[in-house]
Every structure is written in C-alpha cells, then in structure tokens.
Design a protein around this motif. Structure first.
Motif, short mmCIF file in Angstrom:
data_model
loop_
_atom_site.label_atom_id
_atom_site.label_comp_id
_atom_site.label_asym_id
_atom_site.label_seq_id
_atom_site.Cartn_x
_atom_site.Cartn_y
_atom_site.Cartn_z
N THR A 50 -4.34 3.12 -8.16
CA THR A 50 -3.46 3.64 -7.11
C THR A 50 -2.20 2.81 -6.93
OG1 THR A 50 -5.39 4.52 -5.95
CG2 THR A 50 -3.35 4.33 -4.69
N GLY A 51 -2.33 1.49 -6.98
CA GLY A 51 -1.19 0.62 -6.73
C GLY A 51 -0.94 -0.37 -7.84
N THR A 52 -0.14 -1.36 -7.55
CA THR A 52 0.17 -2.41 -8.51
C THR A 52 -0.98 -3.43 -8.54
OG1 THR A 52 1.29 -3.78 -6.88
CG2 THR A 52 2.61 -2.10 -8.03
N SER A 54 -0.88 -6.56 -7.83
CA SER A 54 -0.82 -7.38 -6.62
C SER A 54 -1.38 -6.63 -5.42
CB SER A 54 0.61 -7.83 -6.35
OG SER A 54 1.46 -6.71 -6.15
N GLN A 55 -1.06 -5.33 -5.32
CA GLN A 55 -1.60 -4.53 -4.22
C GLN A 55 -3.12 -4.41 -4.32
OE1 GLN A 55 0.78 -1.00 -4.82
NE2 GLN A 55 2.17 -1.53 -3.13
N ALA A 56 -3.61 -4.26 -5.55
CA ALA A 56 -5.06 -4.20 -5.74
C ALA A 56 -5.72 -5.50 -5.32
CB ALA A 56 -5.38 -3.89 -7.21
N GLY A 57 -5.07 -6.61 -5.61
CA GLY A 57 -5.60 -7.90 -5.18
C GLY A 57 -5.66 -8.03 -3.67
N VAL A 58 -4.64 -7.48 -2.99
CA VAL A 58 -4.64 -7.52 -1.53
C VAL A 58 -5.80 -6.70 -0.98
CG1 VAL A 58 -3.37 -6.81 0.53
CG2 VAL A 58 -2.18 -7.97 -1.35
N VAL A 59 -6.04 -5.53 -1.56
CA VAL A 59 -7.14 -4.67 -1.10
C VAL A 59 -8.48 -5.40 -1.24
CG1 VAL A 59 -8.44 -2.55 -1.58
CG2 VAL A 59 -5.94 -2.50 -1.51
N MET A 60 -8.68 -6.06 -2.37
CA MET A 60 -9.94 -6.78 -2.57
C MET A 60 -10.05 -7.97 -1.61
SD MET A 60 -11.32 -4.94 -4.87
CE MET A 60 -12.76 -5.95 -5.24
N ALA A 61 -8.92 -8.63 -1.32
CA ALA A 61 -8.94 -9.77 -0.41
C ALA A 61 -9.21 -9.34 1.03
CB ALA A 61 -7.63 -10.53 -0.49
N VAL A 62 -8.79 -8.12 1.39
CA VAL A 62 -9.00 -7.62 2.75
C VAL A 62 -10.48 -7.62 3.10
CG1 VAL A 62 -8.90 -5.51 4.13
CG2 VAL A 62 -6.87 -6.30 2.94
N SER A 63 -11.32 -7.37 2.11
CA SER A 63 -12.76 -7.36 2.36
C SER A 63 -13.31 -8.76 2.57
CB SER A 63 -13.48 -6.68 1.19
OG SER A 63 -14.86 -6.59 1.42
N ALA A 64 -12.73 -9.74 1.89
CA ALA A 64 -13.27 -11.10 1.96
C ALA A 64 -12.90 -11.82 3.25
CB ALA A 64 -12.79 -11.91 0.76
N VAL A 65 -11.72 -11.53 3.79
CA VAL A 65 -11.25 -12.27 4.97
C VAL A 65 -12.14 -12.06 6.19
CG1 VAL A 65 -9.35 -12.50 6.60
CG2 VAL A 65 -8.87 -12.40 4.15
N PRO A 66 -12.41 -10.81 6.63
CA PRO A 66 -13.27 -10.67 7.82
C PRO A 66 -14.69 -11.16 7.58
CG PRO A 66 -12.88 -8.53 6.80
CD PRO A 66 -11.96 -9.50 6.13
N ARG A 67 -15.16 -11.04 6.34
CA ARG A 67 -16.51 -11.53 6.06
C ARG A 67 -16.60 -13.04 6.30
NH1 ARG A 67 -17.49 -9.20 1.29
NH2 ARG A 67 -16.42 -10.83 0.13
N ALA A 68 -15.59 -13.78 5.87
CA ALA A 68 -15.60 -15.23 6.06
C ALA A 68 -15.34 -15.61 7.51
CB ALA A 68 -14.56 -15.88 5.15
N VAL A 69 -14.41 -14.92 8.16
CA VAL A 69 -14.02 -15.28 9.53
C VAL A 69 -15.13 -14.96 10.53
CG1 VAL A 69 -12.39 -14.76 11.38
CG2 VAL A 69 -11.56 -15.07 9.04
N LEU A 105 -11.54 11.05 -0.99
CA LEU A 105 -10.99 11.05 -2.34
C LEU A 105 -11.25 12.36 -3.06
CD1 LEU A 105 -11.82 7.43 -3.57
CD2 LEU A 105 -9.67 8.31 -2.65
N PHE A 106 -12.37 13.01 -2.76
CA PHE A 106 -12.64 14.32 -3.36
C PHE A 106 -11.66 15.38 -2.86
CE2 PHE A 106 -17.10 13.04 -4.52
CZ PHE A 106 -17.00 13.38 -5.87
N LEU A 107 -11.28 15.27 -1.57
CA LEU A 107 -10.43 16.28 -0.96
C LEU A 107 -8.95 16.03 -1.19
CD1 LEU A 107 -12.30 16.72 2.45
CD2 LEU A 107 -12.42 18.22 0.44
N THR A 108 -8.56 14.76 -1.25
CA THR A 108 -7.15 14.41 -1.41
C THR A 108 -6.99 13.42 -2.55
OG1 THR A 108 -7.27 12.56 0.15
CG2 THR A 108 -6.77 14.74 1.07
N GLY A 109 -5.76 13.09 -2.85
CA GLY A 109 -5.49 12.09 -3.87
C GLY A 109 -5.77 10.69 -3.34
N PRO A 110 -6.04 9.73 -4.23
CA PRO A 110 -6.32 8.37 -3.78
C PRO A 110 -5.10 7.72 -3.17
CG PRO A 110 -6.09 8.47 -6.17
CD PRO A 110 -6.05 9.88 -5.68
N GLY A 111 -5.31 6.87 -2.19
CA GLY A 111 -4.24 6.12 -1.55
C GLY A 111 -4.72 4.73 -1.21
N LEU A 112 -3.79 3.82 -1.05
CA LEU A 112 -4.16 2.44 -0.78
C LEU A 112 -4.69 2.24 0.64
CD1 LEU A 112 -1.37 0.34 -2.54
CD2 LEU A 112 -3.79 0.46 -3.13
N TRP A 113 -4.14 3.01 1.60
CA TRP A 113 -4.55 2.80 2.99
C TRP A 113 -6.03 3.10 3.21
CZ3 TRP A 113 -2.29 -0.27 6.11
CH2 TRP A 113 -0.91 -0.46 6.04
#
Length: 538
Positions: A50-52, A54-69, A105-113
């Motif tokens: 879906t994205g670049t 770097s954007q993919a890395g941000v998406v993966m990091a979003v999951s790690a931050v609240p888990r650690a905090v 995702l089945f109903l619409t196209g993939p998006g980063l948000w």
C-alpha cells in the motif's frame, strides 16, 4: 456473563501432558500464536503493497509502541480481574479487530490508515493479553507441573513459528492480504472457546499472602487480612483478634467487621479504642478497624490506616464480579489506585530474593541475544557469502535446538538443580554466541546454532519455569509484564545498535560483546545464592 469453572487446589496432580484442562489451554494458546504469525505477515505485506517501505515500517512500529508502553498496566489488569477473563476478552477483541479489517479490505481497496489503526489496537490489546496469558498456567495446573507446562508452552511457540510463516505466505498468495487477515482472525477465534472451557484451580492456602519462599522479609505485612466467605461473598476479618497472651479482645469502642454474604469463616474482629489487634500477638500499629483501601478482588479489606494488614498463612477468599477467583493478599484491590498496585508489584519483585536477580539475568540475556541472532546473523551470512539458504539452515539449527530443550522439559517435567543448570546453560550459550562469528563454513555454523538453541532454549525455559514457580499467583500478571517488557520492549532496541556496530567494527567484535552481555546475565545468576540454589517443585 459466563461463570468460571474451578477445581480444588488439592486435586489429584495429573501429569500436564495427560491433563485435558492443560491441553485445552495449550491448544487455545497455540492457535492464538499461529494466528499472530499469520497476522504479522498479512500486516507487513499489506503495508508494503500500500505504501512506501518507510511507511510500512511506521505501521509495524505503531503496534510495538503501545505494547511496550502499556505492558506494565496490562499486568495490573491481569492481576486485578483474573488472567482467564482478561485473556478471553483480549483474544476476542483481537479477533474482532482483525476480521473487521479483513472485511474492509474485501469491500474496499487497501489503505494505510486502516492498517495503522489495526496495528494500534492489536498492540494495545497485546499489552493486556501477554501478561494475562503468562499468569494463566499457574492457575490451570499444580505447582509441581508448572515446569512441564513451560516446556509444552515452548513447544507450542516453536510449532507456531514453524507453521505460521508458511500458512501466512500461502494465504497471501491465494487470496491476498484480506484472505490472510481472515485466516488469522479465524485462528484466533478458535482459541476463544478453548480458553473459555479451561477450569481454574483454586488458590491454595497461603497464596496471596506474599509468603512464598524467597519473598522478602516482612512482605506479608502488606497482605490482606481476610478469609473465604463463600461464593461471591466478601472477605472479612478471618479470625478473632488475639492479644499477646492469647486472650480474646473485645474492647469498648472497638470497630466490628463481619463477613458479608453468609458462609463459614467470618468470625468477628474487634478492636479496643479503635486499635486493631492482629493475630501475630499484640496490637497492630495505629489505625481503626474498617474498610480502608477498598476491596481485594471483591472481598472487604480489614485495614489499618492506609496500610493493609496481614497474617501468616492466611487465605484470601477474593472473588471477582463474574465469580472468577482472583488472587488477593494485598497484591491488588479494585477499590484502590492502579498505580499503587503497580508500585506494590514492582516492590514485590525488587524485594524477592529469587525474582529480582532472575529479572536482571533475563534482561541481560535478551539484550545480548536478540541482536546477534536477528540482524547480526543476516549480516554475518552476507559477509561470509552463505546466502539466504545458508542463513535459513542456521536458523533451522537454532530452532531445532530450542525445540529439543522445550521437549526435554516437557517430557521430564523437572530438572534437578534447576538454578545451577540455568546458570551454566546461560554461560555455555554465551560462549557459543561468541564462537558463531568465527566458524569457517555453513555446516559448522549450523552445529553452533544448534548448540545455541539447545543451551539458550534450556536456560530460557528454566527461567520461565522458575518465574512461574517462585512468583506468588497474586503477582504473576505484573511479574510476567516486567519480563515481557524486557523481552519485547527493550531487547529489540539492540538490533539497530548491533547493525550500526557491525557496520563500524565488523561481526566478530560485536558478537563477542553480545556474548559478554549474555554471559553477564549468567554471572548475575551465579552470584545470587537463592537463585543459584533454586529448585523446581516436585
């Protein structure tokens, strides 16, 4: 609301591998872990498509931050409301979130948000799920079977890591990210009814008092003074207050606490002039008899001032709102502040003569291990010209060794001199990590990786077993949260540092330094007398 199934604490000690209750827990846990593996593959694939990068890395990091905090807070929640209920609710939320994004995702196209929101929700719920699932084994089997359960859990983790990747890749290849998310959600959904069917064991007498071997002196002074009051009744003053000479105290002006909800065990507790008289002889320091500090897992607290009072060997009959027994003993109290519960848990770990050095050893071991065996191995294979296939064989060797260690613990059920074995396995594994950077070829690297997996897997499994058997069940959520925070929050930070260091100084020096850090964890355990001599229960 579904009532919690319980079995007596003194039930027959059935071997864990033959216990249907344990096998249902293991099946649910393994299905959830496989679903996690498929989910992460689907998330990374969808983010990259879906994205670049770097954007993919941000998406993966979003999951790690609240888990650690939020991990430490998740441990408090697990101890307050019971690990079984927290695991079931969090697993249900994870399933619903993954299936909702799959439908989108089945109903619409993939998006980063949508992917970023899913990663945020999943990481937040993981912060609650991981401490609760770590605290659950102590409530589904006896203490004598906890080491075997730890080995079975390790086998489940290895199985999930082996089959989860190919299943996730196959789902992506067949139906794209939407199909992979659907498959992950269904796998997590399978775990929910299995976990619902798990029966919890009643806490044995003494659990929840903070008096297990290795607890700090005086820790029991902060326990709840209570007794089982049957069903969902509250816990009140368990025994009559006794003066130093053994006389019954019924003073004028004294407060009175009785057990509500009817049932055996709620004798009256009286004080003289507002002063509480404890079971250990003499009057407790200051303060009136009353409900101070709220509730302990649903039971009334007999407190003095702002401090909870305990007695040796007492039992807390705390019951959650749904009927699920919750470990009490001053460890948690739904009427008090969550921050206070967290501080109490951290103080419990710090003062424990086994858990405190064990946590430090785990932290040092993870910090020295994660970097070389992740990014370091990739760079080593590239430097030596082994290629992706060679790196895959090295990783396979490590996986086989770690699986063998878990199998050993699952089959034997107990390792004699567990503390000593854990120390020497940690030290041997550290030497093997340092040697990996200097082996001449792929076959030798596979052999060394096999040894690393065996020794690191054995030391890790024993660390987990000692953590389960040494910690009071009332604190296991917070104890697991601290250990998980080190492994999942701090240790991954060593990966970018290892990569930068290898770029500056090469693989050899970095692997040696990492091995020294791992070895330092073994030295800490070796110098801690109580940890070194710790044994697993029979």
């Amino acid at each position: 609301m579904t009532a919690t199934l319980t079995t007596p604490a003194d039930a027959v000690d059935t071997p864990a591998h033959r216990d249907g209750n344990v096998l249902r827990w293991l099946g649910g846990y393994t299905a959830s872990m496989i679903g996690d593996s498929v989910y992460y593959i689907a998330l990374s694939w969808a983010a990259v498509r879906t994205g670049t990068p770097s954007q993919a890395g941000v998406v993966m990091a979003v999951s790690a931050v609240p888990r650690a905090v939020l991990m430490l807070g998740g441990g408090v929640i697990a101890d307050r409301f019971g690990p079984r209920r927290v695991v079931i609710i969090s697993d249900t939320v994870r399933c619903a979130a993954v299936l909702a994004v799959a439908g989108l995702l089945f109903l619409t196209g993939p998006g980063l948000w949508p992917l970023a929101v899913l990663a945020l929700v999943f990481g937040t719920v993981d912060a609650v799920f991981l401490p609760a699932v770590g605290a659950l084994p102590a409530r589904v089997t006896s203490r004598g079977q906890l080491a075997r359960v730890q080995g079975m859990r390790g086998l489940g983790i290895r199985f999930a890591s082996v089959v989860g990747g190919p299943l996730g890749g196959l789902a992506v290849a067949v139906g794209g990210a939407a199909a992979a998310f659907t498959f992950a959600g269904l796998l997590i959904a399978v775990s929910v009814p299995l976990l619902i069917s798990v029966r919890l064991r009643e806490l044995p007498v003494g659990d929840g008092t903070g008096e297990r071997a290795g607890a700090a002196d005086g820790a029991e002074d902060t326990a709840v003074f209570g007794a089982a009051c049957g069903g969902a009744g509250g816990a009140a003053g368990a025994d009559e207050g006794m003066a130093g000479g053994g006389e019954r105290v019924v003073g004028e002006g004294g407060g009175r606490v009785v057990c509500r909800g009817g049932a055996a065990g709620g004798r009256e507790m009286a004080g003289e002039g507002g002063k509480q008289v404890g079971r250990r002889g003499g009057a407790a320091r200051g303060g009136r008899v009353g409900r101070r500090g709220g509730r302990a897992g649903g039971g009334q607290v007999v407190g003095e001032g702002d401090r909870r009072v305990g007695r040796r060997g007492g039992r807390v009959g705390a019951v959650a709102g749904s009927g699920e027994p919750v470990a009490g003993g001053g460890a948690v109290g739904p009427g008090g502040a969550a921050w206070q519960d967290l501080v109490v848990g951290l103080r419990y770990i710090r003062r424990h003569r086994v858990l405190a050095p064990l946590m430090l050893a785990i932290a040092l071991g993870d910090l020295g291990f994660v970097g070389p065996l992740n990014v370091g191995l990739t760079l080593l294979a590239d430097e030596r010209g082994w290629g992706a296939s060679g790196m895959g064989w090295v990783l396979a060797g490590f996986g086989v060794g770690a699986g063998a260690a878990s199998l050993l613990l699952a089959v034997r059920g107990r390792v004699p001199h567990a503390g000593h074995v854990m120390v020497y396995a940690c030290l041997g594994g550290a030497v093997a990590i340092g040697a990996l950077a200097f082996v001449p070829g792929v076959l030798a690297a596979v052999g060394v990786a096999l040894l690393i997996g065996l020794l690191a897997g054995l030391s890790g499994a024993l660390c987990g077993a000692l953590l389960q058997t040494q910690a009071d069940p009332a604190y296991l959520g917070r104890v697991t949260a601290v250990a998980s925070l080190v492994s999942l929050g701090f240790a991954p930070l060593s990966m970018p540092l290892s990569a930068a260091a290898i770029g500056a100084w090469g693989t050899g020096p970095v692997f040696v330094v990492s091995a020294a850090v791992c070895g330092l964890g073994g030295v800490v355990a070796l110098c801690a007398r109580n940890l070194r001599r710790a044994e697993l229960p029979t």
